[in-house]
Write an enzyme that holds these catalytic residues in place. Sequence first.
Site, mmCIF file in Angstrom:
data_model
loop_
_atom_site.group_PDB
_atom_site.id
_atom_site.type_symbol
_atom_site.label_atom_id
_atom_site.label_comp_id
_atom_site.label_asym_id
_atom_site.label_seq_id
_atom_site.Cartn_x
_atom_site.Cartn_y
_atom_site.Cartn_z
ATOM 1 C CD GLU A 172 43.697 25.711 36.373
ATOM 2 O OE1 GLU A 172 43.576 25.403 37.514
ATOM 3 O OE2 GLU A 172 45.125 25.699 35.845
ATOM 4 C CG ASP A 173 43.173 28.406 39.944
ATOM 5 O OD1 ASP A 173 43.845 28.070 38.663
ATOM 6 O OD2 ASP A 173 44.162 28.530 40.809
ATOM 7 C CG ASP B 134 49.805 33.654 33.805
ATOM 8 O OD1 ASP B 134 49.655 34.494 33.112
ATOM 9 O OD2 ASP B 134 50.654 33.687 34.569
ATOM 10 C CE LYS C 157 47.060 36.871 36.120
ATOM 11 N NZ LYS C 157 48.551 36.654 36.884
ATOM 12 C CG ASP D 206 48.245 29.720 46.710
ATOM 13 O OD1 ASP D 206 48.006 29.514 45.239
ATOM 14 O OD2 ASP D 206 49.302 29.430 47.142
ATOM 15 C CG PHE E 205 50.173 37.375 41.819
ATOM 16 C CD1 PHE E 205 50.257 36.369 41.298
ATOM 17 C CD2 PHE E 205 49.512 37.028 43.129
ATOM 18 C CE1 PHE E 205 50.435 34.850 41.821
ATOM 19 C CE2 PHE E 205 49.922 35.775 43.762
ATOM 20 C CZ PHE E 205 50.218 34.707 43.111
ATOM 21 C CB VAL E 206 44.136 37.899 41.106
ATOM 22 C CG1 VAL E 206 43.944 39.238 40.262
ATOM 23 C CG2 VAL E 206 44.267 36.664 40.361
ATOM 24 C CE LYS F 22 47.800 22.118 48.246
ATOM 25 N NZ LYS F 22 48.504 22.349 49.223
ATOM 26 N N GLY F 23 43.523 25.431 43.693
ATOM 27 C CA GLY F 23 43.100 26.742 43.508
ATOM 28 C C GLY F 23 41.518 26.519 42.848
#
Length: 191
Positions: free
Chosen positions: A98-99, A102, A130, A158, A151-152, A42-43
């Site tokens: 994509e949000d 990582d 990241k 979320d 962690f953002v 959902k990001g």
Amino acid sequence: MIDDVEHILISEQEIQQRVQELAGQIEADYAGKDLLMVGLLKGAVTFMVDLARAMDRPVAVDFMAVSSYGASTESSGVVRFLKDLDESIEGKHVLVIEDIVDSGLTLQYILEILRQRKPASLRVCVLLDKKERRQVDIPMHYVGFTVPDAFVVGYGLDFDQIYRNLPFVGVLKPEIYESTLPDASSSAEAG
Ligand code: 5GP
């Protein structure tokens, strides 16, 4: 909600300006071609909607949702599909939205699946990179911002399904997630 944020990493204004820039770049690169934006639920929703609205051209959209496994199995890059695309992508110009990237394992897996479906082209647009946590090399054509290893949350991202509607990207206070981190054997929805 804002009290849980330690500090703002990227302001609403910075995000909106960068979104306009990326939209302009994408518009130019896809001039004369159909464009299908594939958002990872959902990001990526917030970013994708703003990006699409910043473009003065036709854009088709579709969505995918995957779950990534917890910390102990993360490096395998095994993900489970929760929702597949509605339409075939064969012969289409696909831009995956994509949000945050990582380790890169989730996106690597998704790109492999999409590549097998024979799109005319396949590119990636990610809001946050990241970089220092990357385990695999992912071709990322459009990157909003490079972020440090913290962690953002916010602007679609979320923690425990909260904070997605913050208009900025911020670093969450460690005490918020330290007590509630999912255990390593569980699986969690990516994005
Ligand atoms: P990767 O497979 O690249 O290690 O993980 C990508 C996914 O991990 C993202 O789609 C997102 O769901 C999650 N993720 C990684 N870092 C963060 C972060 O700092 N904040 C949030 N909210 N999610 C993150």
